[in-house]
Every structure is written in C-alpha cells, then in structure tokens.
Design a protein around this motif. Structure first.
Motif, PDB file in Angstrom:
ATOM      1  N   GLU A   6     -18.075  -6.826  41.559  1.00  0.00           N
ATOM      2  CA  GLU A   6     -17.134  -5.661  41.214  1.00  0.00           C
ATOM      3  C   GLU A   6     -15.597  -6.283  41.512  1.00  0.00           C
ATOM      4  OE1 GLU A   6     -17.611  -2.263  43.755  1.00  0.00           O
ATOM      5  OE2 GLU A   6     -16.358  -3.013  45.367  1.00  0.00           O
ATOM      6  N   ASN A   9     -11.240  -6.645  39.464  1.00  0.00           N
ATOM      7  CA  ASN A   9     -11.119  -5.312  38.606  1.00  0.00           C
ATOM      8  C   ASN A   9      -9.686  -5.039  38.538  1.00  0.00           C
ATOM      9  OD1 ASN A   9     -10.755  -2.413  38.176  1.00  0.00           O
ATOM     10  ND2 ASN A   9     -12.873  -2.393  38.329  1.00  0.00           N
ATOM     11  N   ARG A  12      -7.748  -2.479  40.996  1.00  0.00           N
ATOM     12  CA  ARG A  12      -7.284  -2.678  42.309  1.00  0.00           C
ATOM     13  C   ARG A  12      -5.951  -3.592  42.249  1.00  0.00           C
ATOM     14  NH1 ARG A  12     -11.111  -6.793  44.624  1.00  0.00           N
ATOM     15  NH2 ARG A  12     -10.427  -5.822  46.677  1.00  0.00           N
ATOM     16  N   ASP A  75     -15.917  -5.440  31.508  1.00  0.00           N
ATOM     17  CA  ASP A  75     -15.769  -4.056  31.619  1.00  0.00           C
ATOM     18  C   ASP A  75     -14.490  -3.241  30.965  1.00  0.00           C
ATOM     19  OD1 ASP A  75     -15.533  -1.641  33.124  1.00  0.00           O
ATOM     20  OD2 ASP A  75     -15.563  -2.546  34.947  1.00  0.00           O
ATOM     21  N   ASN A  96     -20.046  -3.333  29.477  1.00  0.00           N
ATOM     22  CA  ASN A  96     -19.910  -2.435  30.622  1.00  0.00           C
ATOM     23  C   ASN A  96     -18.707  -1.652  30.018  1.00  0.00           C
ATOM     24  OD1 ASN A  96     -19.866  -0.636  32.695  1.00  0.00           O
ATOM     25  ND2 ASN A  96     -19.038  -2.176  33.969  1.00  0.00           N
ATOM     26  N   ILE A 120     -24.206  -1.730  29.440  1.00  0.00           N
ATOM     27  CA  ILE A 120     -24.538  -0.436  30.294  1.00  0.00           C
ATOM     28  C   ILE A 120     -24.073   0.865  29.481  1.00  0.00           C
ATOM     29  CG2 ILE A 120     -23.417   0.700  32.283  1.00  0.00           C
ATOM     30  CD1 ILE A 120     -23.021  -2.007  33.496  1.00  0.00           C
ATOM     31  N   LEU A 122     -23.353   4.870  29.949  1.00  0.00           N
ATOM     32  CA  LEU A 122     -22.935   5.807  30.779  1.00  0.00           C
ATOM     33  C   LEU A 122     -23.252   7.322  30.567  1.00  0.00           C
ATOM     34  CD1 LEU A 122     -19.004   5.056  31.612  1.00  0.00           C
ATOM     35  CD2 LEU A 122     -21.017   4.150  32.749  1.00  0.00           C
ATOM     36  N   ASP A 160     -26.503   4.140  33.371  1.00  0.00           N
ATOM     37  CA  ASP A 160     -25.842   4.315  34.730  1.00  0.00           C
ATOM     38  C   ASP A 160     -25.503   5.935  34.587  1.00  0.00           C
ATOM     39  OD1 ASP A 160     -23.766   4.988  36.550  1.00  0.00           O
ATOM     40  OD2 ASP A 160     -22.250   3.464  35.902  1.00  0.00           O
ATOM     41  N   GLY A 195     -22.552   2.209  39.771  1.00  0.00           N
ATOM     42  CA  GLY A 195     -21.079   2.077  40.579  1.00  0.00           C
ATOM     43  C   GLY A 195     -21.157   2.470  41.752  1.00  0.00           C
ATOM     44  N   SER A 197     -19.891   2.400  44.889  1.00  0.00           N
ATOM     45  CA  SER A 197     -18.797   2.963  45.753  1.00  0.00           C
ATOM     46  C   SER A 197     -18.134   4.094  45.454  1.00  0.00           C
ATOM     47  CB  SER A 197     -17.654   1.851  46.095  1.00  0.00           C
ATOM     48  OG  SER A 197     -16.866   1.658  44.767  1.00  0.00           O
ATOM     49  N   ASN A 198     -18.175   4.630  44.200  1.00  0.00           N
ATOM     50  CA  ASN A 198     -17.692   5.873  43.634  1.00  0.00           C
ATOM     51  C   ASN A 198     -18.236   7.069  44.727  1.00  0.00           C
ATOM     52  OD1 ASN A 198     -16.873   4.698  41.760  1.00  0.00           O
ATOM     53  ND2 ASN A 198     -18.205   5.608  40.070  1.00  0.00           N
ATOM     54  N   ARG A 206     -17.280   4.666  54.693  1.00  0.00           N
ATOM     55  CA  ARG A 206     -17.699   4.454  53.393  1.00  0.00           C
ATOM     56  C   ARG A 206     -18.988   3.804  53.266  1.00  0.00           C
ATOM     57  NH1 ARG A 206     -13.116   4.147  48.936  1.00  0.00           N
ATOM     58  NH2 ARG A 206     -15.309   4.248  47.667  1.00  0.00           N
ATOM     59  N   ILE A 226     -23.387  -2.106  40.529  1.00  0.00           N
ATOM     60  CA  ILE A 226     -22.080  -2.928  40.885  1.00  0.00           C
ATOM     61  C   ILE A 226     -21.478  -2.733  42.073  1.00  0.00           C
ATOM     62  CG2 ILE A 226     -19.491  -2.728  39.642  1.00  0.00           C
ATOM     63  CD1 ILE A 226     -21.030  -1.085  37.269  1.00  0.00           C
TER      64      ILE A 226
END
Ligand code: THG
Length: 269
Positions: A6, A9, A12, A75, A96, A120, A122, A160, A195, A197-198, A206, A226
C-alpha cells in the motif's frame, strides 16, 4: 495470501511530496523494500489531482519498474489515467478498482477485458456504500453480471466488501465479514480483498485492530489484502493464520518463516 503493497500512495503526505518533487530515490526505495517483503502487487496511487493524475501515475510506474519487476496494482478510478498506465506497464497489472458506478464500469471493464487484467470490484454503487451485507451483495451481483458480460472470468475479480471505520459504526467489521462469507458461497471462483487499515481509523492501537481483523477475515475466506508488507507482525499473523486454515502443507511455510526470524522481536526492542 496475495499482498497488495500500500505504501506508494499519493494521499500519504510524504509520497505526495515525493511525487511533486519528482524524488525518484524515495519512491524507488519504497518499491524495492515492499517487493522484497513479498508483495504480489505494488499499489501505485498518484493522489487526488485529476488534472495531473495520468502524468503523475506514468512517472510513478516508470520509477517503480526501474527497480523491480513485481506487477503493479493501478489504484485509480479514472479510465483515462488507467488507459495511459496500461500502455506503460511491463507486466499485466491489477486494476484497482471498479464499482457499481455505470461510468466506471463502462470506462474500465473494456480495458480489463482487452488486456486480461485482474480487477478489484468495490461493493458500492455511484451513490454510496450500502450499510447492510444484503445490499452490498446486490451491488456485487450487478457488478459480476457486468464482468461476466465482458467475458472476464470470475477468478480475475477481487471483490472488496469495504471495511468502514469501526469507530463510527461498531458493526463495520461484522458487515464486511458477513459480506465475505456470502461472496465465498455465491462466487466460489472469485477472490476477496480488503483495504485493511480503514477499519481502525481514528482509534489508538490501530495495529492490533488491523491484525485481529485480518485473521478474522482470512477465516471468512479473504485471500488478498491491501496492507503494509513491511509490518513484520502482520506477516507473522498471515503465515500463522494460513497454517491454522489448512493452507500450509506440512507446515513448511511456517517453519521457513520461523527460520527467517519473523517471529523474533525486531532488533533493538
Ligand atoms: N480498497 C481498495 N483500494 C484502496 C483502499 C481500499 N486503496 C487505498 C486505500 N484503501 C488503501 N491504501 C492505503 C495506503 C496507505 C495507507 C492506508 C491505506 C496509510 N495510512 C496511514 C495510516 O493508516 O496510519 C496514514 C497515512 C500516512 O501514512 O501518511 O499509510 O479500501 N480496493
């Protein structure tokens, strides 16, 4: 477990800066380290500037491919950027992503079909992410009808279910897990991804939330995610969960991972 790495991105801050400054070394280092950590695909996301997305994505692809031949996960929701990107990749990429949104399906599925990409999907439509697993399944049925209409085999689709943040709805994980179980039953050839970490956004500790959710999701049939492949504890969870789920014949991967030291605390701690 297939890992979609991931870190490259543009949403970030540090990566956005590297893109803006065309800092090749920073991106190349992220690409190399994630590839060496066992990523199946390296996700590349150029961020949220629609006017520059295609150009920035092409730059990212060129830099990443100069240091690794690990395939890319493109992505982007933007068919134009994806079209440009598909002309630049050396290996068949993962796209993605698509959703139930008609323009996205019409814009992206021809690319997926023509180039034999994985994709992917969604579990959301143009308007929103459905609250219940029943409604998410409805969207997934619509999307799968379209991928099949384009002749894309189910095994190239990574569904996903979308993990929303647990801090705003404490049923978020349950809804995602239930969606995964139903997808497993109704589309046994399709893959599942998430994904990771959402789920933990806005909460402390976390990494614990992410890791425990990952293991629960693997028990529900998750076979891709991810995530940050540089997180050794996550890697340790993955090999252990695969062992316990009967996916590690003769325990060889687990023993190999142990020999490589992934269950040791990192040096210095
Ligand atoms: N499903 C699909 N694609 C996705 C997502 C998804 N792509 C984007 C995103 N969600 C997954 N990718 C990332 C990339 C980086 C980070 C989180 C998700 C990340 N987050 C830091 C954190 O969580 O602490 C904060 C940001 C930072 O480091 O600056 O690094 O759900 N199909």
């Amino acid at each position: 477990m297939k890992i979609i790495a991931e870190k490259i991105n543009g949403t970030r801050k540090r990566v956005a800066q590297a893109i803006a400054e065309r800092d090749r070394d920073y991106i190349a280092d992220l690409a190399k380290r994630q590839a060496e950590a066992g990523a199946t695909w390296l996700d590349v996301n150029a961020g949220t500037h629609p006017s520059q997305e295609a150009e920035d994505l092409l730059w990212l692809i060129e830099v990443v491919q100069s240091v690794t031949d690990t395939p890319l996960s493109l992505d982007s929701a933007n068919p134009k950027a994806l079209r440009a990107a598909i002309g630049a990749v050396q290996k068949i990429p993962l796209i993605n992503s698509i959703s139930g949104e008609p323009e996205r399906l019409e814009g992206i599925l021809p690319i997926v079909a023509e180039h034999g990409c994985d994709v992917i999907a969604l579990a959301m439509d143009a308007k929103k992410i459905p609250e219940s697993s029943e409604k998410r399944l409805e969207v997934i049925h619509q999307i799968m009808a379209e991928t099949r209409r384009y002749g894309i085999p189910d095994e190239r689709v990574y569904i996903d279910p979308l993990a929303m943040t647990i801090s705003t709805n404490t049923d978020s994980a349950l809804i995602a897990l239930e969606t995964m179980r139903r997808v497993r039953q109704e589309y046994p050839e399709a893959h599942l991804t998430i994904g990771l970490s959402n789920i933990s956004f806005g909460l402390p500790a976390r990494s614990y939330i992410n890791r425990v959710f990952l293991v629960m999701a693997m028990a529900a049939g998750l076979d891709s995610a991810i995530l940050d492949p540089l997180d050794r504890e996550i890697q340790a969870m993955i090999v252990t969960a695969e062992l316990l789920l009967g996916k590690d014949k003769h325990c060889l991967n687990f023993i190999r991972a142990h020999r490589k030291g992934i269950f040791e605390p990192p040096s210095g701690s």
